[in-house]
Enzyme design. Structure first.
Site, PDB file in Angstrom:
ATOM      1  N   SER A  46       0.798  -1.224   0.000  1.00 14.13           N
ATOM      2  CA  SER A  46       0.000   0.000   0.000  1.00 14.13           C
ATOM      3  C   SER A  46       0.834   1.279   0.000  1.00 14.13           C
ATOM      4  O   SER A  46       0.322   2.354  -0.308  1.00 14.13           O
ATOM      5  CB  SER A  46      -0.942   0.022   1.205  1.00 14.13           C
ATOM      6  OG  SER A  46      -0.216  -0.017   2.422  1.00 14.13           O
ATOM      7  N   ASP A 322      -3.673   8.527   7.454  1.00 18.34           N
ATOM      8  CA  ASP A 322      -4.491   7.665   8.302  1.00 18.34           C
ATOM      9  C   ASP A 322      -3.579   6.971   9.304  1.00 18.34           C
ATOM     10  O   ASP A 322      -2.463   7.422   9.539  1.00 18.34           O
ATOM     11  CB  ASP A 322      -5.309   6.670   7.462  1.00 18.34           C
ATOM     12  CG  ASP A 322      -4.434   5.801   6.567  1.00 18.34           C
ATOM     13  OD1 ASP A 322      -3.219   5.681   6.841  1.00 18.34           O
ATOM     14  OD2 ASP A 322      -4.961   5.233   5.584  1.00 18.34           O
ATOM     15  N   HIS A 325      -0.539   5.321   6.787  1.00 10.39           N
ATOM     16  CA  HIS A 325       0.055   5.879   5.575  1.00 10.39           C
ATOM     17  C   HIS A 325       0.288   7.379   5.668  1.00 10.39           C
ATOM     18  O   HIS A 325      -0.558   8.108   6.205  1.00 10.39           O
ATOM     19  CB  HIS A 325      -0.857   5.586   4.377  1.00 10.39           C
ATOM     20  CG  HIS A 325      -1.243   4.152   4.263  1.00 10.39           C
ATOM     21  ND1 HIS A 325      -2.431   3.659   4.781  1.00 10.39           N
ATOM     22  CD2 HIS A 325      -0.614   3.098   3.698  1.00 10.39           C
ATOM     23  CE1 HIS A 325      -2.501   2.350   4.529  1.00 10.39           C
ATOM     24  NE2 HIS A 325      -1.416   1.991   3.875  1.00 10.39           N
TER      25      HIS A 325
END
Length: 349
Positions: A46, A322, A325
């Site tokens: 991610s 968040d 990240h």
């Protein structure tokens, strides 16, 4: 008459010398253009994914992800750009498109392809996503199909993003501290094998990012009122990064070129920003900008058409988007730290 001739001769010589210098400069630029990579392949998780997951799966395809760039969700786990966007810019390329769309983006394939899937790892993780071995197989298949030629591969760079999903999986499934050393070794060994495999496909340079300081993520700093990192976890990650550097050094010794395989010091780049946030215009370094209104919810949660999350007023000066990240501002700050390192600059040559 003699002086006039001398002046004419001097003018001719000066003009010739100028043209020669300009020609040399142009030739030098052409050589640098040839040497500089023209294709970027991305593998990982991610921290690098730019849209490979299904629209129905993750929060990365839902509001408010992408609110800064491209002003709508794009599959990036951030409010905007991620590190690979900045790596591509450094190389003078457009960000490589996600693998799942490659057939629709054939006019952009010369920039490369992003094979990264959020939630994936070097090995299988808690979610059903293609691990890095499978991601590399996707590139291998495209090469067999003639999508990429030997010439394009010879001018390409690969970047491997590893943000720690494998360790999360290990801690949940095993968690035994006595097994940490063997798991770290297996992680590093498999990463080295992946790098060697990518290079054997014809990719000229292969770079891997060290694991970031996971102890500085909001879920861990929150335990300390967002005042400090979890140093125990960071020390554990430091062992992985140390062994990774040793493994990559051995790879370079095997090919007799110290810049074929590279390690980007993501850990130190993160820490440099977090230890001196004001230098990067970061005012909030530990709290997440986007978070659920309670522990039941996360960034992007919606229930009965009602938003169950809140967004900070200034994401442009907040490091984390968040709980896991960075924001676009956070990634830019990390990139700026990386950009001045010799290892990072070697991807161009």
């Amino acid at each position: 008459m003699m002086m006039g001739t001398q002046k004419q001769l001097c003018s001719v010589l000066c003009l010739s010398l100028t043209l020669l210098l300009l020609s040399g400069e142009a030739q030098s630029k052409r050589i640098m253009q040839y040497l500089s990579p023209t294709t970027l392949f991305v593998f990982g998780d991610s921290y690098a994914d730019t849209g490979n997951l299904k629209l129905s799966e993750p929060c990365s395809w839902k509001d408010p992800y992408g609110v800064t760039f491209p002003e709508k969700p794009s599959g990036r786990f951030s409010n905007g750009r991620v590190l690979t966007d900045y790596i591509a810019r450094y190389l003078g390329l457009r960000s490589p498109g996600p693998y799942k769309l490659w057939k629709l983006m054939k006019h952009q394939l010369h920039n490369g392809i992003n094979f990264a899937y959020g939630g994936s790892g070097v090995f299988d993780t808690l979610v059903n996503r293609p691990n890095m071995t499978i991601q590399i197989s996707y590139l291998e298949q495209l090469i067999k199909e003639g999508v990429y030629t030997t010439s394009s591969l010879n001018k390409s760079v690969a970047y491997l993003s590893i943000c720690g999903n494998d360790y999360t999986t290990f801690m949940i499934k095993d968690g035994s501290t006595k097994n940490y050393p063997s798991f770290i070794a297996s992680m590093v060994n498999q990463t080295a094998m992946n790098m060697r495999r990518i290079h054997s496909l014809g990719v000229r340079k292969v770079a891997v990012g060290g694991i970031p300081p996971l102890g500085c993520l909001p879920p861990f700093t929150g335990l300390y009122s967002y005042k400090q990192c979890n140093n125990t976890l960071n020390n554990f990650i430091a062992i992985h990064n140390h062994q990774l550097n040793q493994a990559v050094t051995k790879l370079n010794q095997q090919v007799k070129d110290q810049s074929t395989f590279l390690v980007f010091d993501i850990y130190e780049s993160f820490m440099s920003v977090l230890n001196n946030p004001s230098k990067s215009n970061i005012k909030e370094k530990f709290k997440a900008c986007c978070d659920g209104i309670s522990i039941r919810y996360i960034c992007g949660s919606v229930e009965n058409n009602v938003k169950k999350y809140k967004i900070c007023d200034h994401p442009e000066s907040t490091f984390f988007w968040d709980g896991l990240h960075p924001t676009q501002a956070g990634w830019l700050a990390v990139y700026q730290q990386l950009q001045v390192t010799r290892t990072f600059q070697q991807i161009r040559h």
